[in-house]
Structures are given as structure tokens and as C-alpha cells.
Design a protein around this motif. Structure first.
Motif, PDB file in Angstrom:
ATOM      1  N   ALA B  29      41.252  29.768  54.051  1.00 38.81           N
ATOM      2  CA  ALA B  29      41.694  31.135  53.794  1.00 38.81           C
ATOM      3  C   ALA B  29      42.915  31.515  54.611  1.00 38.81           C
ATOM      4  O   ALA B  29      43.651  32.425  54.244  1.00 38.81           O
ATOM      5  CB  ALA B  29      40.559  32.110  54.081  1.00 38.81           C
ATOM      6  N   ARG B  32      48.858  30.403  53.782  1.00 39.15           N
ATOM      7  CA  ARG B  32      49.567  31.381  52.976  1.00 39.15           C
ATOM      8  C   ARG B  32      49.733  30.844  51.563  1.00 39.15           C
ATOM      9  O   ARG B  32      50.350  29.809  51.360  1.00 39.15           O
ATOM     10  CB  ARG B  32      50.931  31.637  53.594  1.00 39.15           C
ATOM     11  N   GLY B  36      45.199  30.639  46.874  1.00 41.24           N
ATOM     12  CA  GLY B  36      45.436  31.188  45.550  1.00 41.24           C
ATOM     13  C   GLY B  36      45.883  30.107  44.597  1.00 41.24           C
ATOM     14  O   GLY B  36      45.377  29.988  43.490  1.00 41.24           O
ATOM     15  N   PHE B  37      46.795  29.277  45.084  1.00 43.20           N
ATOM     16  CA  PHE B  37      47.351  28.258  44.221  1.00 43.20           C
ATOM     17  C   PHE B  37      46.314  27.198  43.871  1.00 43.20           C
ATOM     18  O   PHE B  37      46.212  26.768  42.734  1.00 43.20           O
ATOM     19  CB  PHE B  37      48.550  27.611  44.898  1.00 43.20           C
ATOM     20  N   PHE B  40      44.067  28.496  41.377  1.00 40.76           N
ATOM     21  CA  PHE B  40      44.765  28.630  40.105  1.00 40.76           C
ATOM     22  C   PHE B  40      44.879  27.273  39.417  1.00 40.76           C
ATOM     23  O   PHE B  40      44.611  27.135  38.227  1.00 40.76           O
ATOM     24  CB  PHE B  40      46.141  29.241  40.311  1.00 40.76           C
ATOM     25  N   PHE B 119      54.176  21.126  39.960  1.00 36.02           N
ATOM     26  CA  PHE B 119      53.059  22.065  39.905  1.00 36.02           C
ATOM     27  C   PHE B 119      51.756  21.412  40.372  1.00 36.02           C
ATOM     28  O   PHE B 119      50.918  22.045  41.006  1.00 36.02           O
ATOM     29  CB  PHE B 119      52.893  22.577  38.466  1.00 36.02           C
ATOM     30  N   PHE B 124      56.180  25.375  42.929  1.00 32.01           N
ATOM     31  CA  PHE B 124      56.664  26.070  41.738  1.00 32.01           C
ATOM     32  C   PHE B 124      58.151  25.795  41.579  1.00 32.01           C
ATOM     33  O   PHE B 124      58.982  26.494  42.143  1.00 32.01           O
ATOM     34  CB  PHE B 124      56.395  27.556  41.885  1.00 32.01           C
ATOM     35  N   LEU B 326      52.512  25.040  31.603  1.00 34.34           N
ATOM     36  CA  LEU B 326      51.283  25.818  31.784  1.00 34.34           C
ATOM     37  C   LEU B 326      50.416  25.776  30.533  1.00 34.34           C
ATOM     38  O   LEU B 326      49.202  25.665  30.605  1.00 34.34           O
ATOM     39  CB  LEU B 326      51.620  27.261  32.151  1.00 34.34           C
ATOM     40  N   VAL B 371      52.932  32.368  29.109  1.00 37.00           N
ATOM     41  CA  VAL B 371      52.787  32.305  30.565  1.00 37.00           C
ATOM     42  C   VAL B 371      51.894  33.446  31.054  1.00 37.00           C
ATOM     43  O   VAL B 371      51.019  33.251  31.903  1.00 37.00           O
ATOM     44  CB  VAL B 371      54.164  32.343  31.257  1.00 37.00           C
ATOM     45  N   ALA B 372      52.102  34.642  30.497  1.00 38.28           N
ATOM     46  CA  ALA B 372      51.280  35.786  30.898  1.00 38.28           C
ATOM     47  C   ALA B 372      49.815  35.507  30.607  1.00 38.28           C
ATOM     48  O   ALA B 372      48.935  35.779  31.417  1.00 38.28           O
ATOM     49  CB  ALA B 372      51.732  37.051  30.163  1.00 38.28           C
ATOM     50  N   ALA B 375      48.386  33.125  33.022  1.00 35.41           N
ATOM     51  CA  ALA B 375      48.108  33.790  34.297  1.00 35.41           C
ATOM     52  C   ALA B 375      46.792  34.552  34.236  1.00 35.41           C
ATOM     53  O   ALA B 375      46.071  34.658  35.223  1.00 35.41           O
ATOM     54  CB  ALA B 375      49.255  34.734  34.659  1.00 35.41           C
ATOM     55  N   ALA B 376      46.482  35.078  33.063  1.00 29.89           N
ATOM     56  CA  ALA B 376      45.268  35.879  32.919  1.00 29.89           C
ATOM     57  C   ALA B 376      44.042  35.011  32.661  1.00 29.89           C
ATOM     58  O   ALA B 376      42.914  35.498  32.709  1.00 29.89           O
ATOM     59  CB  ALA B 376      45.439  36.883  31.793  1.00 29.89           C
ATOM     60  N   ALA B 379      40.749  34.977  34.773  1.00 29.57           N
ATOM     61  CA  ALA B 379      39.913  36.163  34.587  1.00 29.57           C
ATOM     62  C   ALA B 379      39.083  36.028  33.321  1.00 29.57           C
ATOM     63  O   ALA B 379      37.906  36.393  33.287  1.00 29.57           O
ATOM     64  CB  ALA B 379      40.792  37.403  34.507  1.00 29.57           C
ATOM     65  N   ARG B 382      36.369  33.627  33.967  1.00 29.75           N
ATOM     66  CA  ARG B 382      35.360  34.289  34.797  1.00 29.75           C
ATOM     67  C   ARG B 382      34.427  35.121  33.941  1.00 29.75           C
ATOM     68  O   ARG B 382      33.213  35.076  34.077  1.00 29.75           O
ATOM     69  CB  ARG B 382      36.046  35.206  35.817  1.00 29.75           C
TER      70      ARG B 382
END
Lengths: 306, 426
Positions: B29, B32, B36-37, B40, B119, B124, B326, B371-372, B375-376, B379, B382
Motif C-alpha cells: 500500500a 505510489r 492501483g496499477f 488494474f 503496460f 504507461f 486495452l 478506453v473509458a 477503465a470502468a 467496477a 465487481r
């Protein structure tokens, strides 16, 4: 100091402001913990919205309003993707850039029936400040700047004041450093980030509008030319503080002004190469002067309430 | 890939990777961006999602992006049916159209692989556009100025494109490795520098400008160009190069220790460092490889399509490549499919504009939407996972049977799921 020098200063401001505005936006967003590399796309949206609204209403001030609305909207999308859905921030803001560039270019023929460039619209006029504009040497400065130039510097002060001198700013920075601790302290993390990201969209869009209805009087596809990214570089270089980052923006603007000038006054370096100057400067600055990064600790991390 | 088809070596590496990933994420955690990456990347499903899950998410992403782009179609005064007919007709309607679709696919495919390579390591590389341009310029210059026998000149041009691309990627790599500067900012700066330098190189009076053709280098001799493989079309041998890159990348990523180190770094940099992997060296190697592939893509365009370097030849391949990588979930085969999809859009865009009056910028809107949507995706997974759990939990509760948690799905074990916040099973 002769007239050439003062005009160089003026064009440095003219070219610096469209970097300062997105920089301020990026600052607010990243201080709240959301990395926003989508500034470029948000700028393009603002540039188009400003021209479109001005075209319809004939009033560039309403055009600015249109830009703000488009910026808030793009910020909202980014906030939903990154804060609500907890998507990767770099990927989500890249999407904003791609969509921004694509949709603005696609809308030009839809709105005006021509490809690439919109028809001209009324510009935001420059203001002449009585008294000051009659001064020797610096006089031209006070007759060639617009309300937006002054407004940008006022905005920089406001951003600094809010971020570093108010409770609201403390909350934003707390969320950006550690969302978990901020949450434990009772700060509404999600709401704070939404507000910050939407604000950043509005600022970036104003930067785009500056290019389209202050610098020029038209919208051109991909007219921002990487200024949204230069703003990010300024932010890193300024270590996420207002004044050093603003100084970096002015330097980039100066480099731009210098390149433009070289087209008129030959200085022995090819013009095409000088156009790369702001980007080279940004790289050199990042390579040499910046120590290890000091980004807000929470940047890039989605917040999940435990 | 299902585990039944995987050869032993690959599954061993992957099991090892899974074991590394099972390190509780709290441990990392502090890093930096790393956490997250990693999550992802995991959500993109490099190691665990089944083929069916990948195909479903690929199809759904495309469908959603196309539907989301529909307003532009209607605003342009067209409708979905006309647009689809124009698009398909322009890309798959005739042998020429099919060849053109592949011509458009080649640069997207190679640049997509370049983006994906970086990637996989959690890097990136938005600088693929600049690396592509500089690679193309280098290939154009070498091809037009050096006097070598045909095939030797071809190889020299391709190699110089790769070297130029790799060097262009080296600068951001060094800055990230030793100064900690985020690669997104630096690679973008390198893009704009590449654009300006290449414009200068071939501008009238520039050092490599052609005498008769504005904004271009001189022609590369015909015997040093990539040959056309289907006469009467523009389809060139670059297709084989692209396929070769797919194969090589699959081998490197999944069968070599270097590929394993790279993927481990992308999944969990702290764990990678803890096992003794040099993060800077792995990162620099990955960027060099990514840049070389991007440069190769530029060289292939020059030697296969135009026969010379043209200023502004790239309509933003390097940016579309992000969407390609992606959408392909970073797997070389997935990327081939994704590139074919975007190649179809690019080839069909001409008809789309001519017949349906829809701006070809529509293609970049679709890539942005893709891409959007990617990114989603975490979620969405999940949510699906949550639904699945509640449904299963409800069932078990009704049956009053012991375990509340569902049994492992697709051979995943709970340890892995516990280690990865975001990785879900479809």
C-alpha cells in the motif's frame, strides 16, 4: 527595455495563460488525489464550446460560460470513472483525451458543415486601463491584456488561498494525501474529489476557451497543441505548488513566444526546431531540477471505504 | 488461454506469478501508484480470466462503445443502418476493401503490441506516437540515402527504425528510473519533440527534404521496400512482420524469465523488488523494447505503404494503440483482434464519410469510448461478482449448507482472490 521586449512579455503572458489555467485545474484535482492527465481533452472541449456558444449568441462572455459548462461535464465524467467506479486514473483520463480530441473534431462539420476549422466569432476584447496604459515602457502591457489575463492571475491567487489557507483547502489536501485518514476524520472523500475534479475540468476548459476566443477567434481541431500536457509538466516541476508551477507556465509561454518571434526575426535556428522548445525545456526541467517526486501521496489510489 | 492448453512451463511461471500476487496488498500500500496499477492489470485478466470471459468482455466493450457513439451518427444526419452498411461495405465489402482493412490494421497492431509490452510492466507508454514517428523518419532517411543492395537496405531501414524508436523511449525510461518522473508527462513531451523534429527534417530546405515532393524524404528504392503481397492492392509484407511480432511477444512475455520479471513488476512492484528483481533495469528494458516495436511500426508504414517518409503520416496511431492494447486485454492475440476491429473502422471511415456523411473523427471517439469502458471494467466485474456472490450465498443459505463463500471458479483459489482487491471472476 524597448518595445520589442515588452511585446515579448505580452506574448509570453498570452501564451502562458492557456497553460496556467489547466495547470491550476490539474493542481486542484491532483491535490485531491485524482491524477488528471485528461486536461488536454477537457481544454479542447472548452475551446469548442466557447466558439459554439459565441457563434450562436454572438457574445464571447456567454462563450466562456459555455466552456465552463463543458469543463464541468468532462470533469463529471472523469470523476464518475475514477471516483465512483474506481477505474484506473491514467487510463480514464486518457479516455477523456481521446474522446475530447475526437468529439470536438467530429462536431465541427456537424455544427458548421466544414471540416477542421470553425468560422470566426467575436473575440473577448482587450482592455485599456486608463492611466497605466500611458506609462512609458510598460504602457502597452495595460492596453493589450484582456479581462481573462487578469482573471487568470486572480484565479491563481484564489486557488492558492483556498488550497492552503482555508478549511476547504485543508480537506482537499487531506483527501489527496490519505483518503482513509480523511474519511476517518469525517471528511466526505467522494464529494470532495468530485468537486475538485469538476473544478479542474472547468479551469482546463477556460484554458481552451482562451485559445479559441482570446488568442484566436476560431476553433481548430487539436488546437491545444499539448498545452494540457505542458501544464502537467509545470505541475510536476512546481512540485504541486501554485507559484513555482505558475512560473514554469510563464517560462513555457516565453519559449513559445520566442519561437513565434524567431519566425519574424531570424536568429539562425530553424523555426520548426524552436517550436519544440517548450517541450524540450519541460523535459530538461524535469530531468535536472526536480528531485524525487513529491506528488500528493494519495494520487492514483482509488478510495474504498473499509 | 485455458490452463488445459497451456504448456507446462507457462503454467509454472503463471503459478509462480499468482503466488507472488497472493502477497497481501496491504504490504504494497505504500508504493505510489503501484497498487492501483497492479490491481488494474489484474482486472484486465492477464493470468486468470477464461477465454470465454475475455471474448465476452471484448464483444461487450465494442458494442457499448459503438452504441455510445451513435449520437454522432444521428447528429450527422445519418442513421445506424446506413452507417453500419457503409462501414462494413468499406472494410469487408470487396477484396480491395479487405486488403485495405489489413493495411490499416498493421500499424495499429504493431503499435498496440508496443503499448502492451510496456503496460505489462505497469508502464504507461503514451510516447508510442513519437517513437513511431521518429522510427519512420529514421527508416525513411536510411532507405533514401544509403546505397546498399535491396534486401540489405530494407533490413537496415527496419533496424534503424527500431533503434531510433528505442532510443526515443530510452529518455523517458531513464527519467523514470533515476529521477522518478512519471512517464506519462515525459513520453508526451517526447511526442511533440518528435513531431517538430520530423517536420523540420523534411520541410522545404530541411536536411532530408525531397527535391520534388514537399514534406517528405526522397523515395526508398523499390527493391528495398516491403513488397505488395496481393497484387492490385496496397497490402504489403508488413503483415508478416506484424504476425512475427505477435509470436515473439507471446514467447517473451509468457515463456521467458524476462517476461516473467516484467509481468511481476507490473502486478506488484514491491513483491518484484523483494524477489531481487532490479526494477530500473526491467523498466528500461521494457521501454527499449516498446520503443523498438513502435519504431518498427513506423518503419513498416514507410517501407510498406508510402515508400518514403511523409510528414504527418500518422493520424495518431500511437494514441489509438492505447485503445487497441486495452481492448485486447494486453494479450497479443487479443490485440490482434482489437487491431482488426479498429482497422475495420479506419478502412470503413472513408465510406462512412462519403456515403453517410459521418466525420472520420468518429473513429477516435470510438477508441476513446473503448478506453473509458476498459477503465470502468473493474467496477463492472465487481458488480457482477457481487451479484454472483449474493445469488450463490442466497442459494446456499436456503439449502442451509456450510460454506457461505462460493466454491472456486475457473480454478482460481481464494488465496489469490484475497490478494487482489479488484480481480474478479466472471
Amino acid at each position: 527595455m524597448d518595445i520589442l521586449t515588452i511585446s515579448l512579455v505580452i506574448s509570453a503572458i498570452h501564451l502562458g495563460v492557456p497553460i496556467i489555467l489547466p495547470m491550476l485545474g490539474g493542481l486542484v484535482s491532483e491535490r485531491s488525489g485524482v491524477m488528471n492527465i485528461g486536461l488536454e481533452g477537457m481544454m479542447l472541449g472548452g475551446a469548442l464550446a466557447a466558439v459554439a456558444v459565441t457563434f450562436i449568441t454572438g457574445n464571447p462572455w456567454l462563450g466562456l460560460l459555455g466552456a465552463i459548462v463543458s469543463g464541468l461535464l468532462s470533469g463529471l465524467i472523469l470523476a464518475i470513472l475514477t471516483v465512483t467506479l474506481r477505474g484506473n486514473q491514467v487510463v480514464a483520463s486518457t479516455a477523456i483525451n481521446l474522446i475530447g480530441a475526437g468529439i470536438t473534431a467530429a462536431l465541427v462539420p456537424i455544427i458548421w458543415g466544414v471540416d477542421g476549422t470553425s468560422p470566426s466569432v467575436p473575440k473577448i476584447p482587450s482592455m485599456t486601463i486608463p492611466g497605466l496604459s500611458d506609462l512609458p515602457v510598460v504602457g502597452p502591457l495595460f492596453s493589450s491584456l484582456t479581462a481573462m489575463d487578469y482573471g487568470t492571475f486572480v484565479l491563481a491567487i484564489v486557488v492558492w488561498w483556498v488550497l492552503f489557507r482555508t478549511d476547504a483547502g485543508l480537506r482537499i489536501r487531506a483527501v489527496g494525501e490519505s483518503a482513509e485518514s480523511a474519511d476517518a476524520a469525517g471528511i466526505a472523500v467522494v464529494r470532495t474529489r468530485f468537486i475538485a475534479v469538476m473544478t479542474s475540468g472547468a479551469f482546463a476548459a477556460l484554458g481552451g476557451a482562451y485559445l479559441s476566443i482570446v488568442t484566436l477567434d476560431v476553433f481548430q481541431a487539436s488546437m491545444t497543441q499539448g498545452r494540457g500536457y505542458l501544464a502537467l509538466a509545470a505541475l510536476v516541476f512546481g512540485k504541486w505548488r501554485v507559484w513555482p508551477a505558475l512560473a514554469a507556465c510563464i517560462v513555457f509561454g516565453l519559449a513559445d513566444a520566442f519561437a513565434l518571434r524567431s519566425q519574424i526575426v531570424g536568429i539562425g535556428i530553424p523555426h520548426e526546431l524552436l517550436l519544440a522548445l517548450p517541450y524540450v525545456l519541460a523535459l530538461v526541467a524535469l530531468a535536472t531540477f526536480v528531485g524525487r517526486t513529491s506528488a500528493p501521496a494519495g494520487v492514483g489510489k482509488p478510495f474504498v471505504r473499509a | 488461454m485455458t490452463s488445459t492448453q497451456s504448456p507446462p512451463r507457462r503454467s509454472r511461471l503463471d503459478n509462480e506469478l499468482r503466488a507472488q500476487l497472493a502477497v497481501p496488498s496491504r504490504l504494497s500500500a505504500g508504493g505510489r501508484g503501484g497498487t492501483g496499477f497492479g490491481t488494474f492489470l489484474a482486472s484486465l485478466g492477464g493470468t486468470s480470466r477464461s477465454v470465454t470471459a475475455k471474448i465476452v468482455s471484448f464483444a461487450v466493450t465494442i458494442a457499448v462503445a459503438l452504441i455510445a457513439a451513435l449520437p454522432i451518427v444521428y447528429l450527422s444526419g445519418s442513421n445506424a443502418q446506413v452507417a453500419l452498411q457503409a462501414l462494413i461495405g468499406g472494410s469487408w465489402g470487396s477484396p480491395q476493401a479487405v486488403a485495405e482493412t489489413f493495411v490499416q490494421t498493421i500499424p495499429l497492431l504493431i503499435t498496440g503490441l508496443a503499448v502492451a509490452l510496456a503496460f505489462h510492466g505497469g508502464i504507461f507508454n503514451i510516447g508510442v506516437e513519437g517513437q513511431l514517428i521518429i522510427g519512420a523518419l529514421a527508416a525513411g532517411i536510411v532507405g533514401a540515402t544509403q546505397h546498399l543492395p535491396g534486401s540489405l537496405l530494407l533490413l537496415a531501414s527496419l533496424a534503424s527504425g527500431m533503434i531510433a524508436g528505442a532510443l526515443w523511449a530510452l529518455i523517458p525510461a531513464l527519467l523514470k528510473a533515476y529521477r522518478g518522473v512519471h512517464e506519462v508527462v515525459t513520453t508526451i513531451m517526447m511526442n511533440y519533440i518528435a513531431i517538430n523534429i520530423s517536420t523540420f527534417a523534411v520541410t522545404t530546405g530541411g536536411p532530408f527534404a525531397a527535391k520534388t515532393q514537399p514534406s517528405a524524404t526522397e523515395k526508398v528504392p523499390l527493391d528495398a521496400q516491403l513488397p505488395v503481397i496481393t497484387p492490385g492492392t496496397r497490402l504489403h509484407a508488413g503483415l508478416f512482420i506484424a504476425i512475427a511480432v505477435i509470436v515473439i511477444l507471446m514467447w517473451v512475455l509468457y515463456r521467458t524469465p524476462a517476461g516473467f520479471r516484467l509481468r511481476l513488476m507490473g502486478a506488484n512492484p514491491q513483491a518484484a523488488a523483494a524477489t531481487g528483481i532490479s526494477l530500473p533495469r526491467t523498466m528500461i528494458t521494457a521501454m527499449l523494447g516498446s520503443g523498438a516495436i513502435a519504431g518498427l511500426a513506423g518503419a513498416v508504414q514507410v517501407l510498406g505503404v508510402y515508400g518514403r517518409y511523409f510528414d504527418g503520416f500518422s493520424p495518431g496511431y500511437g494514441y489509438s494503440a492505447i485503445a487497441v492494447a486495452l481492448l485486447g486485454a494486453l494479450s497479443p492475440v487479443g490485440i490482434a483482434a482489437a487491431a482488426l476491429f479498429f482497422g475495420t473502422l479506419d478502412a470503413g471511415a472513408v465510406q462512412l464519410q462519403a456515403v453517410a456523411g459521418i466525420s472520420r473523427e468518429m473513429v477516435s471517439v470510438v477508441s476513446g469510448l473503448v478506453v473509458a469502458f476498459v477503465a470502468a471494467q473493474p467496477a463492472i466485474f465487481r458488480l457482477l461478482h457481487h451479484l454472483q456472490r449474493t445469488v450463490l450465498a442466497g442459494r446456499t443459505a436456503r439449502r442451509a449448507a456450510a460454506p457461505v463463500l462460493p466454491p472456486p471458479i475457473n480454478g482460481d483459489n481464494d488465496l489469490i482472490s484475497a490478494g487482489l482487491d479488484n480481480k474478479e471472476v466472471l
